[in-house]
Scaffold this motif. Sequence first.
Motif, PDB file in Angstrom:
ATOM      1  N   GLN A  62      -9.444   0.769  -5.022  1.00 48.57           N
ATOM      2  CA  GLN A  62     -10.021   2.375  -4.180  1.00 48.57           C
ATOM      3  C   GLN A  62      -8.495   2.948  -4.721  1.00 48.57           C
ATOM      4  OE1 GLN A  62     -12.682   3.098  -3.083  1.00 48.57           O
ATOM      5  NE2 GLN A  62     -13.860   1.515  -4.029  1.00 48.57           N
ATOM      6  N   ARG A  63      -6.743   1.909  -4.536  1.00 49.75           N
ATOM      7  CA  ARG A  63      -5.983   2.943  -4.883  1.00 49.75           C
ATOM      8  C   ARG A  63      -5.481   3.282  -6.102  1.00 49.75           C
ATOM      9  NH1 ARG A  63      -1.886  -1.784  -3.213  1.00 49.75           N
ATOM     10  NH2 ARG A  63      -0.648  -0.022  -3.909  1.00 49.75           N
ATOM     11  N   ALA A  64      -6.048   2.071  -6.989  1.00 44.50           N
ATOM     12  CA  ALA A  64      -5.577   2.554  -8.426  1.00 44.50           C
ATOM     13  C   ALA A  64      -5.613   3.774  -8.773  1.00 44.50           C
ATOM     14  CB  ALA A  64      -5.950   1.627  -9.306  1.00 44.50           C
ATOM     15  N   ALA A 115      -9.032  -3.670  -2.565  1.00 44.73           N
ATOM     16  CA  ALA A 115      -8.390  -2.446  -2.305  1.00 44.73           C
ATOM     17  C   ALA A 115      -7.707  -1.952  -3.002  1.00 44.73           C
ATOM     18  CB  ALA A 115      -7.574  -2.609  -1.000  1.00 44.73           C
ATOM     19  N   LEU A 116      -7.184  -2.583  -3.832  1.00 41.69           N
ATOM     20  CA  LEU A 116      -6.517  -2.397  -5.180  1.00 41.69           C
ATOM     21  C   LEU A 116      -7.592  -1.122  -6.218  1.00 41.69           C
ATOM     22  CD1 LEU A 116      -4.501  -5.127  -6.736  1.00 41.69           C
ATOM     23  CD2 LEU A 116      -3.447  -3.090  -5.970  1.00 41.69           C
ATOM     24  N   ARG A 160       2.507   3.763  -4.978  1.00 41.86           N
ATOM     25  CA  ARG A 160       1.396   4.201  -6.030  1.00 41.86           C
ATOM     26  C   ARG A 160       1.631   3.446  -6.866  1.00 41.86           C
ATOM     27  NH1 ARG A 160       4.130   9.504  -6.451  1.00 41.86           N
ATOM     28  NH2 ARG A 160       5.470   8.803  -6.726  1.00 41.86           N
ATOM     29  N   GLN A 172      -8.139  -8.145  -0.428  1.00 46.40           N
ATOM     30  CA  GLN A 172      -7.255  -6.680  -1.634  1.00 46.40           C
ATOM     31  C   GLN A 172      -7.303  -6.174  -2.755  1.00 46.40           C
ATOM     32  OE1 GLN A 172      -3.907  -5.909  -0.280  1.00 46.40           O
ATOM     33  NE2 GLN A 172      -5.296  -7.680   1.603  1.00 46.40           N
ATOM     34  N   PRO A 206       0.726  -1.660   0.076  1.00 45.14           N
ATOM     35  CA  PRO A 206       0.126   0.469  -0.060  1.00 45.14           C
ATOM     36  C   PRO A 206       0.773   1.872  -0.027  1.00 45.14           C
ATOM     37  CG  PRO A 206      -0.160  -0.908   2.216  1.00 45.14           C
ATOM     38  CD  PRO A 206       0.701  -2.077   1.314  1.00 45.14           C
ATOM     39  N   SER A 207       1.946   1.022  -0.009  1.00 48.26           N
ATOM     40  CA  SER A 207       3.347   2.010  -0.015  1.00 48.26           C
ATOM     41  C   SER A 207       3.516   2.784  -1.365  1.00 48.26           C
ATOM     42  CB  SER A 207       4.465   2.105   1.083  1.00 48.26           C
ATOM     43  OG  SER A 207       5.730   1.252  -0.018  1.00 48.26           O
TER      44      SER A 207
END
Length: 238
Positions: A142-144, A139-140, A107, A136, A104-105
């Motif tokens: 959301q992070r993307a 979560a990806l 980008r 997971q 998660p750290s």
Amino acid sequence: MNALKVLAAGSLRVVWPKLMRAFEQESGLRVQTDFGPAGLLLQRIKHGEYCDLFASANTLHPQALIKTGKASATAVFTHNQLCLSVTPALAAENRSWLELLLDPSLRLATSTPLSDPSGDYTWLLFDRIEATHPTQGEALKQRALKLVGGPQSAAVPEGKLAAAWLLDSGQAEMFIGYQSYAPRLRAEGSAVCLSIPSPWQIKADYAFARCTENAARLADFLLSPQAQKLFQEAGFSQ
């Protein structure tokens, strides 16, 4: 006859000039090509823009034109796969593609779903990760960072690949894109492409929609052994 008008998925940009030179030499016809995210190109055709042939990075968009009567034929002409492009520094850590992706750290940049098939394939990859690593995959999503291929996305600089541009400019440390870019990225040294194995790998089927009879010879050429060899040499799969 005027030049054939083609709208083609941006991921074909590297191989397309070689293909069209071979076709023009063989047929005597000229081809004018406009590249872009296939989902956005589809909307342009639906809204009335003329083209003789649409080369998409998926099969759904050409089938949509068949259903609405804006195309008379479609066929799959090549295939691609996803890969994870990372900075050389990250690659030197010798972590697996999945370890890096789930960190998660870091980008993660992607193409934009719905507008660009690359983004759609990436979301399918996240679904497969979710099936093996609960929470997971979601979560990806959301992070993307959906930085390319959308209607409001910044333009990738001329002559640059999206992965190289995003990583070199510090907008992200990782990018999910097509395996066909790997040879050029490797040659430039700007990114390292990590293969995504089964059962997570997504197969990308490229299909054309023949929108006018003028494009019949071009459609046939894309399926020919000569064209298939050029696709394979450019990193596409059979």
